[in-house]
Write an enzyme that holds these catalytic residues in place. Sequence first.
Site, mmCIF file in Angstrom:
data_model
loop_
_atom_site.group_PDB
_atom_site.id
_atom_site.type_symbol
_atom_site.label_atom_id
_atom_site.label_comp_id
_atom_site.label_asym_id
_atom_site.label_seq_id
_atom_site.Cartn_x
_atom_site.Cartn_y
_atom_site.Cartn_z
ATOM 1 N N GLU A 46 0.831 -1.213 0.000
ATOM 2 C CA GLU A 46 0.000 0.000 0.000
ATOM 3 C C GLU A 46 0.862 1.258 0.000
ATOM 4 O O GLU A 46 0.543 2.252 -0.671
ATOM 5 C CB GLU A 46 -0.899 0.043 1.233
ATOM 6 N N ASP A 50 0.326 3.828 -2.997
ATOM 7 C CA ASP A 50 -0.218 5.159 -2.725
ATOM 8 C C ASP A 50 0.589 6.232 -3.444
ATOM 9 O O ASP A 50 0.030 7.170 -4.021
ATOM 10 C CB ASP A 50 -0.217 5.408 -1.214
ATOM 11 N N ASP A 119 -7.449 -0.129 0.106
ATOM 12 C CA ASP A 119 -6.068 -0.550 0.360
ATOM 13 C C ASP A 119 -5.614 -1.580 -0.666
ATOM 14 O O ASP A 119 -4.461 -1.561 -1.111
ATOM 15 C CB ASP A 119 -5.942 -1.143 1.767
ATOM 16 N N GLU A 122 -4.601 0.135 -3.973
ATOM 17 C CA GLU A 122 -3.262 0.723 -3.891
ATOM 18 C C GLU A 122 -2.194 -0.360 -3.932
ATOM 19 O O GLU A 122 -1.164 -0.209 -4.602
ATOM 20 C CB GLU A 122 -3.127 1.552 -2.618
#
Length: 239
Positions: A46, A50, A119, A122
Amino acid sequence: MKDDVLKQQAHAAIQKKLGYAFRDISLLRQALTHRSHHAKHNERFEFVGDSILNYTVARMLFDAFPKLTEGELSRLRASLVNEGVLAEMAAEMNVGDGLYLGAGELKSGGFRRPSILADAMEAMFAAVSFDADFNTAEKVVRHLFADRVRRADFQNQAKDGKTALQEALQARRFALPKYRIEEQIGYANDSMFVISCDLGELGFVCRAKGTSRKAAEQEAAKEALKWLEEKLPLKRKKK
């Protein structure tokens, strides 16, 4: 055995919608594994995903809206890169069908939980970059966000609460607010956060609840902004 076949089918469908076929399928599996599953999970993925997502959408908006300021672009990106949009996208791709969850999360409907779905999205962007490279991951993000960026309309995008409060305080030359967790109710997978927003020298403190820390902070910021604009409205400049 049947569950394995269903997962394989779900993963095949997800790859088709991503527009990318993994050479190392274990990377996709890890991206879809929640920490409750007690296996290699996706939290570190993640972190990378991100950054890939934020850069790519920022670049897409930069190219699509040459007249917008840095602040306007940031707000527009925030309207596109957030838990709600990612969870919606994951639902469209049936990502929940491919998730690996612990028994507790599975029983409580974790495969529908927005935070878990977001999540996983990502984490998948990171998995693509590990399986191929950054440019390929960027292409995947562009593929998924192309329509949303084309439909983006800055004039109709409301500022998120924290950004709006920060700008309102800066316009009045006051210090930035301080947020603090006052209480966390419930268990880790089903928590309610109580957050305070302190405006410092203005002597105003408010509290708000949310199912995540971020959500509670946004609600607290909105309450503080409402108070600020009522007590200290900005004077309009005469034309």
